[in-house]
Design a protein around this motif. Sequence first.
Motif, short mmCIF file in Angstrom:
data_model
loop_
_atom_site.label_atom_id
_atom_site.label_comp_id
_atom_site.label_asym_id
_atom_site.label_seq_id
_atom_site.Cartn_x
_atom_site.Cartn_y
_atom_site.Cartn_z
N TYR A 35 0.83 -1.20 0.00
CA TYR A 35 0.00 0.00 0.00
C TYR A 35 0.87 1.26 0.00
O TYR A 35 0.59 2.21 -0.74
CB TYR A 35 -0.94 0.01 1.20
N GLU A 36 1.93 1.25 0.79
CA GLU A 36 2.80 2.42 0.86
C GLU A 36 3.45 2.71 -0.48
O GLU A 36 3.74 3.86 -0.81
CB GLU A 36 3.86 2.23 1.95
N ARG A 37 3.67 1.68 -1.29
CA ARG A 37 4.23 1.89 -2.62
C ARG A 37 3.23 2.59 -3.54
O ARG A 37 3.61 3.30 -4.48
CB ARG A 37 4.66 0.55 -3.22
N LEU A 38 1.93 2.40 -3.27
CA LEU A 38 0.90 3.04 -4.08
C LEU A 38 0.60 4.47 -3.66
O LEU A 38 0.16 5.29 -4.47
CB LEU A 38 -0.41 2.24 -4.00
N VAL A 39 0.83 4.78 -2.39
CA VAL A 39 0.43 6.08 -1.83
C VAL A 39 0.89 7.28 -2.66
O VAL A 39 0.09 8.19 -2.92
CB VAL A 39 0.91 6.21 -0.37
N PRO A 40 2.14 7.34 -3.13
CA PRO A 40 2.56 8.52 -3.91
C PRO A 40 1.75 8.72 -5.20
O PRO A 40 1.75 9.82 -5.76
CB PRO A 40 4.03 8.23 -4.23
N HIS A 41 1.08 7.67 -5.64
CA HIS A 41 0.33 7.76 -6.90
C HIS A 41 -1.17 7.92 -6.69
O HIS A 41 -1.92 8.01 -7.66
CB HIS A 41 0.59 6.49 -7.73
N LEU A 42 -1.60 7.97 -5.44
CA LEU A 42 -3.02 8.11 -5.12
C LEU A 42 -3.37 9.57 -4.87
O LEU A 42 -2.63 10.29 -4.20
CB LEU A 42 -3.38 7.29 -3.88
N LYS A 43 -4.49 9.99 -5.40
CA LYS A 43 -4.95 11.36 -5.23
C LYS A 43 -6.38 11.34 -4.70
O LYS A 43 -7.26 10.72 -5.30
CB LYS A 43 -4.91 12.10 -6.57
N LEU A 44 -6.60 12.00 -3.58
CA LEU A 44 -7.94 12.08 -3.00
C LEU A 44 -8.75 13.12 -3.77
O LEU A 44 -8.35 14.28 -3.85
CB LEU A 44 -7.86 12.45 -1.52
N ILE A 45 -9.87 12.69 -4.32
CA ILE A 45 -10.69 13.62 -5.11
C ILE A 45 -12.16 13.50 -4.71
O ILE A 45 -12.61 12.46 -4.23
CB ILE A 45 -10.57 13.35 -6.63
N PRO A 46 -12.94 14.57 -4.93
CA PRO A 46 -14.39 14.47 -4.73
C PRO A 46 -15.01 13.68 -5.88
O PRO A 46 -14.53 13.73 -7.01
CB PRO A 46 -14.85 15.93 -4.74
N LEU A 47 -16.06 12.96 -5.58
CA LEU A 47 -16.82 12.23 -6.60
C LEU A 47 -18.27 12.72 -6.53
O LEU A 47 -19.11 12.13 -5.84
CB LEU A 47 -16.73 10.72 -6.36
#
Length: 259
Positions: A24-36
């Motif tokens: 999961y930590e490897r994915l974190v830099p590529h995740l962006k929290l957005i409104p849906l």
Amino acid sequence: MSLDKNLFQQPPNKLLAALPVSDYERLVPHLKLIPLPLRKVLYEAGEPITQVYFPDKAMVSIVTTTEDGSTAEVGIVSNEGMVGIPIILGDNTTTTTAFVQIAGAGMQMDADILRAEFNRGGAIQNLLLRYVQAVYSELTQAVACNRLHILEERLARWLLTVSDRVESEDFPLTQEFISQMLGVRRSGVTVAASTLSRAGMITYQRGHITIVNREDLEATSCECYGVIQKEFARLLGFMPSNRAKKFFEGVGNRTDSQR
């Protein structure tokens, strides 16, 4: 939307939370929290999928549309899963459209990055493949349900599933929208909803549905609700919500004559 770092440390999306910490930590830099927001289209039928989504309490409908414009829901995704399955199956297009049915938030990731992570194998690939199997089981069960069960049972199942996915007993849904999702006439949904309402299981007012007697709604639902939720739990290691967990505890305590 302000960035809540706690969402990355403890992801509300259960699929992401099921990953080992290092993956999961490897994915974190590529995740962006957005409104849906409501009605936001995440991908269109026949168009390349460039982003994948891991919803929080937003709920996304996967729908198919016929030549005459009729629509039917073939799947829903909330915090138990991801939107963009074709990306990990070797393609980037599909015949369905995905749009937000209940507003909320979610994690967005570039599709190419998720594909690369999937192709590395290991825990991420294993988890996502099991998720695909769970979705396949849900689709096949839904086909049988639509063919064999009466509308009141199907509506009860669908409302319970929505409640589990958004973790609420109250949600905004119009009868017109429900009819599109179930692939039936609005008049049929009106009759079925009225039946459930008169029995004291739900209330419906101004585009909002509230489950007021979940136990009776579970008893009214066809067995497909339990089959689908149990399969998700078996394959992914978590219940869709505490509400569903209580349902299965009740099933386990029944005698054979009560089943």
